[in-house]
Design an enzyme around this catalytic site. Structure first.
Site, PDB file in Angstrom:
ATOM      1  N   ASP A   1       0.733  -1.183   0.085  1.00  0.00           N
ATOM      2  CA  ASP A   1       0.071  -0.198  -0.095  1.00  0.00           C
ATOM      3  C   ASP A   1       0.700   1.156  -0.096  1.00  0.00           C
ATOM      4  OD1 ASP A   1      -2.068   1.713   0.594  1.00  0.00           O
ATOM      5  OD2 ASP A   1      -2.972   0.503   1.953  1.00  0.00           O
TER       6      ASP A   1
ATOM      7  N   ASP B   1      -2.956   4.851  -2.126  1.00  0.00           N
ATOM      8  CA  ASP B   1      -3.800   5.397  -1.611  1.00  0.00           C
ATOM      9  C   ASP B   1      -4.340   6.793  -1.944  1.00  0.00           C
ATOM     10  OD1 ASP B   1      -4.990   5.516   1.608  1.00  0.00           O
ATOM     11  OD2 ASP B   1      -3.607   7.537   1.568  1.00  0.00           O
TER      12      ASP B   1
ATOM     13  N   GLU C   1      -7.011   4.161  -5.246  1.00  0.00           N
ATOM     14  CA  GLU C   1      -8.034   4.287  -4.261  1.00  0.00           C
ATOM     15  C   GLU C   1      -8.470   5.852  -4.738  1.00  0.00           C
ATOM     16  OE1 GLU C   1      -9.656   5.235   0.020  1.00  0.00           O
ATOM     17  OE2 GLU C   1      -7.665   5.926  -0.493  1.00  0.00           O
TER      18      GLU C   1
ATOM     19  N   HIS D   1     -10.839  -1.268   5.537  1.00  0.00           N
ATOM     20  CA  HIS D   1     -10.613  -0.749   6.948  1.00  0.00           C
ATOM     21  C   HIS D   1     -11.267   0.637   6.997  1.00  0.00           C
ATOM     22  CE1 HIS D   1      -7.638   1.076   4.191  1.00  0.00           C
ATOM     23  NE2 HIS D   1      -7.544   1.964   4.920  1.00  0.00           N
ATOM     24  N   ASP D   2     -11.772   1.267   6.274  1.00  0.00           N
ATOM     25  CA  ASP D   2     -12.373   2.499   6.288  1.00  0.00           C
ATOM     26  C   ASP D   2     -13.881   2.645   6.344  1.00  0.00           C
ATOM     27  OD1 ASP D   2      -9.792   3.830   6.089  1.00  0.00           O
ATOM     28  OD2 ASP D   2     -10.065   3.974   3.893  1.00  0.00           O
TER      29      ASP D   2
HETATM   30  C1  GLC Z   1      -7.237   6.246   2.547  1.00  0.00           C
HETATM   31  C2  GLC Z   1      -6.928   5.279   3.792  1.00  0.00           C
HETATM   32  C3  GLC Z   1      -7.392   5.781   4.770  1.00  0.00           C
HETATM   33  C4  GLC Z   1      -6.490   7.142   4.988  1.00  0.00           C
HETATM   34  C5  GLC Z   1      -6.664   7.912   4.232  1.00  0.00           C
HETATM   35  C6  GLC Z   1      -5.390   8.997   4.411  1.00  0.00           C
HETATM   36  O1  GLC Z   1      -8.359   6.905   2.543  1.00  0.00           O
HETATM   37  O2  GLC Z   1      -7.570   3.974   3.277  1.00  0.00           O
HETATM   38  O3  GLC Z   1      -7.112   4.648   5.952  1.00  0.00           O
HETATM   39  O4  GLC Z   1      -7.159   7.474   6.443  1.00  0.00           O
HETATM   40  O5  GLC Z   1      -6.507   7.434   2.758  1.00  0.00           O
HETATM   41  O6  GLC Z   1      -4.073   8.577   4.105  1.00  0.00           O
END
Ligand code: GLC
Ligand code: CA
Length: 535
Positions: free
Chosen positions: A96, A191, A240, A314-315
């Site tokens: 990641d 990310d 993402e 995880h979010d």
């Molecule tokens: C993404 C991650 C999250 C994190 C954010 C900032 O959305 O999945 O867990 O807090 O990015 O890095």
């Protein structure tokens, strides 16, 4: 052809997966000890969330050294052993990469704060700034008195955003990718990748910083450069994409553009946000859910894009507690939700614990929450006059910690996650919901997920077919059809706890999978019934 069409990815949140040394924190050796279990699911890849050096303000999404392992999770030798052992089992790791921002403890940022011009240009420092809000609440700009300047942070103040316009920054990040690729990593998750290209001028109105930075002017160029220069075009890559558009996601993933193999988008996980506000509760709008999937699935298919498909990470809160029913129809609804995702066109992702029907945490006190976002928004809600009781209710449904409680391995102490006390509370239901119980039950959610993963390997119509949504004339029942040559697959999912009448569903063919063993009737569906028929 996208070669990940018949693959499935398993996501591990390292801090909560398996603790090998009793300190209450999941670690790399813990992951290694569970590789056979992961293999038994039939998945091809493991996406593991960041375990690099970090002060852990955002649980590792604040990296202070991209090329070293946080001692809390193990050593470089543990990491190499984990990669090699997975490879022997035919599983590839996806690491990641948090490249939109670093931690404020990163040496680059420390030098920037000392006034070193080279490193100040690694970040976004300005004299005058618009009123922007950050994702975790508060301003997106932090003032540094010694420099008399503000710096941009889309997330926490301890997560300063990198300046991708600076070619040196891009080179540094490419070196990180090359480093992990050299260690045998088989793919990458990037990310919040669509936030990397910032506006040319910051002379802009006030609002959420995200809105002004998403899918920015150079984002496609930057991604292409990162992927082609590091030679990862043929590895599995997923971006993402926050608040993105369909049009951009087609570009991000159409192989002609040489960007990514697939991307995550989140619109379908906002259908229960009241007026778009995550911190305001509302039952899921199923009509909206269906229309979003219809639009994204059909358009990506027509235009040669490729989705990463998922409910959980995880979010996110746990899907069975969210769009399912964790009480009476726990098993049926968990299987229905899994079927809906795994039969779609795209690469499915399973988040640890989803395959055993793990639920939300049911925390009762603010001190049970560990996430910076949950704690910030709890305070914001109180400041806005919401009662403590109501604020806790919102967190119990929306906090990211709901998806971050330890993996429930068995009914023993600490759910078999650790010999010591876990870093975050374990939901009480681990006694009944755990891997050991699921392994013993032939009809379990776990065994059902194994079948879903295998079906994608066995039937090209699932991995490769086109998709069209069916109008069932009942918004509680979402159905779609996949076709490849003469093969046709019909997928029907009842999202309600009642029996539902539906129309327009043809019913000859063979049942490939269902959460009710017998008596399938294609005009009335039982609570949370799902059935997949092939002809
Ligand atoms: C993404 C991650 C999250 C994190 C954010 C900032 O959305 O999945 O867990 O807090 O990015 O890095
Ligand atoms: Ca540990």
């Amino acid at each position: 052809m996208n070669k990940y069409k018949n693959s499935t990815v398993y996501q591990i949140y390292v801090k909560s997966f398996c603790d090998s040394n009793g300190d209450g924190i999941g670690d790399l050796n813990g992951i290694r000890s569970k590789l056979k279990y992961i293999k038994s699911l039939g998945v091809d890849y493991i996406w593991v969330t960041p375990f690099f050096c970090s002060p852990m303000v955002d649980n590792g999404y604040d990296v202070s050294d991209y090329k070293n392992v946080n001692p809390m999770f193990g050593s470089m030798a543990d990491c190499e052993a984990m990669i090699n052992e997975a490879e022997k089992l035919g599983i590839g790791f996806m690491f990641d990469m948090v490249f939109n921002h670093t931690s404020s403890e990163h040496e680059w940022f420390k030098k920037a704060l000392e006034g070193d011009k080279k490193y100040m240009d690694y970040y976004i420092f300005r004299d005058e700034v618009p009123e922007w809000t950050a994702s975790f609440g508060g301003s997106a700009w932090e003032f540094v008195p010694s420099l008399n300047k503000w710096y941009l942070h889309l997330f926490d103040p301890k997560q300063p955003d990198l300046n991708w316009e600076n070619p040196e920054v891009r080179e540094e990040l490419k070196n990180v990718v090359r480093f992990w690729k050299g260690k045998g990593v088989k793919g990458f998750r990037f990310d919040v990748l669509n936030l990397i290209s910032k506006p040319e001028s910051f002379n802009l109105p006030s609002g959420s910083a995200h809105t002004f930075c998403k899918d920015g002017r150079h984002v496609h160029e930057f991604i292409r450069e990162l992927v082609t220069d590091t030679g990862i075009e043929n590895l599995i890559t997923v971006g993402e994409m926050a608040s993105t558009t369909l049009e951009n996601c087609i570009k991000y993933t159409n192989p002609e553009n040489h960007e990514l193999s697939m991307c995550f988008s989140f619109h379908h996980l906002k259908v229960d946000y009241k007026d778009g506000n995550k911190w305001a509760l509302m039952p899921a709008d199923l009509k909206k859910l269906r229309n979003l999937f219809k639009e994204w699935q059909e358009e990506m298919s027509i235009n040669g894009g490729w989705n990463a498909v998922f409910w959980c990470n995880h979010d996110q809160p746990r899907i069975v507690s969210r769009f399912g029913d964790e009480g009476k129809y726990w098993k049926h609804s968990a299987k229905m939700l899994g079927t809906f995702i795994h039969m779609l066109r795209g690469t499915p992702y399973i988040f640890q614990g989803e395959e055993i029907g793990m639920t939300n945490a049911h925390f009762k006190e603010i001190s049970d929450y560990k996430d910076v976002e949950a704690i910030n928004y709890f305070n914001i809600m109180l400041e806005n006059g919401i009662s403590e009781r109501d604020a806790l209710k919102v967190l119990s449904e929306r906090a990211r910690d709901n998806g971050r409680t330890p993996m429930q391995w068995n009914a023993e102490k600490n759910a078999g996650f650790s010999d010591g006390e876990a870093w975050i509370k374990i939901p009480e239901n681990y006694i009944n919901i755990n891997v050991e119980v699921e392994e013993k039950d032939e009809d379990s959610i776990l065994n059902y997920y194994r079948k879903l993963v295998k079906l994608r390997k066995d039937f090209a119509v699932i991995s490769d077919g086109d998709i069209k949504f069916i109008d069932t004339e009942n918004e509680k029942v979402i159905a779609y059809r996949r076709t490849l040559g003469n093969e046709v697959l019909t997928v029907i999912c009842n999202f309600s706890s009642n029996s539902e009448h539906v129309k327009n569903i043809a019913h000859n063919g063979k049942v490939l999978i269902s959460n009710y063993e017998t008596n399938h009737n294609f005009e009335i569906l039982r609570p949370y019934e799902t059935v997949v028929v092939k002809f």
